[in-house]
Design a protein around this motif. Structure first.
Motif, PDB file in Angstrom:
ATOM      1  N   ASN A   3      19.503  17.139  20.368  1.00  0.00           N
ATOM      2  CA  ASN A   3      18.510  16.724  19.375  1.00  0.00           C
ATOM      3  C   ASN A   3      19.015  15.645  18.432  1.00  0.00           C
ATOM      4  O   ASN A   3      18.243  14.885  17.865  1.00  0.00           O
ATOM      5  CB  ASN A   3      18.030  17.929  18.565  1.00  0.00           C
ATOM      6  CG  ASN A   3      17.194  18.867  19.415  1.00  0.00           C
ATOM      7  OD1 ASN A   3      16.607  18.447  20.414  1.00  0.00           O
ATOM      8  ND2 ASN A   3      17.152  20.141  19.034  1.00  0.00           N
ATOM      9  N   SER A   4      20.321  15.570  18.217  1.00  0.00           N
ATOM     10  CA  SER A   4      20.869  14.557  17.313  1.00  0.00           C
ATOM     11  C   SER A   4      21.035  13.209  18.011  1.00  0.00           C
ATOM     12  O   SER A   4      21.394  12.227  17.373  1.00  0.00           O
ATOM     13  CB  SER A   4      22.227  15.017  16.764  1.00  0.00           C
ATOM     14  OG  SER A   4      23.179  15.081  17.811  1.00  0.00           O
ATOM     15  N   ALA A   8      26.695  14.497  25.431  1.00  0.00           N
ATOM     16  CA  ALA A   8      27.843  15.368  25.640  1.00  0.00           C
ATOM     17  C   ALA A   8      28.853  14.710  26.573  1.00  0.00           C
ATOM     18  O   ALA A   8      30.048  14.738  26.325  1.00  0.00           O
ATOM     19  CB  ALA A   8      27.392  16.706  26.205  1.00  0.00           C
ATOM     20  N   ASN A   9      28.364  14.106  27.634  1.00  0.00           N
ATOM     21  CA  ASN A   9      29.247  13.394  28.554  1.00  0.00           C
ATOM     22  C   ASN A   9      28.426  12.363  29.304  1.00  0.00           C
ATOM     23  O   ASN A   9      27.215  12.496  29.448  1.00  0.00           O
ATOM     24  CB  ASN A   9      29.956  14.354  29.514  1.00  0.00           C
ATOM     25  CG  ASN A   9      28.978  15.180  30.319  1.00  0.00           C
ATOM     26  OD1 ASN A   9      27.817  14.832  30.467  1.00  0.00           O
ATOM     27  ND2 ASN A   9      29.453  16.295  30.846  1.00  0.00           N
TER      28      ASN A   9
END
Length: 85
Positions: A3-4, A8-9
């Motif tokens: 959401n931000s 992640a990768n």
């Protein structure tokens, strides 16, 4: 991402897939695949790669284009790229 907006990768394949979408009409796909070692060989396949429906690896000499016969005729010092003789 979450959401931000943070990812992640991310992988090289993710970047290449995004570039094919964003730069579709620019003609960079072949150069990108050669640069990252995915144009030849069988480690990265797509439909009809190598002339078959399921895709197959192609020889490494395909990374270079052949020199046109008209150029070789015009300049006898030129030698055809390997694999195109």
């Amino acid at each position: 991402g979450n959401n931000s907006g943070n990812l992640a990768n991310i992988s090289l394949d993710d970047i290449l897939n995004e570039r094919v979408k964003e730069l579709y009409w620019e003609g960079f796909r072949r150069s990108d695949l050669i640069r990252y070692g995915k144009f030849t060989g069988d480690n990265y396949l797509w439909p009809f790669k190598g002339g078959v429906l399921s895709g197959q690896g192609v020889a490494a000499y395909r990374n270079l284009f052949p020199i046109p016969a008209s150029d070789i005729i015009a300049n006898s010092n030129l030698v055809q790229n390997p694999g195109y003789n």
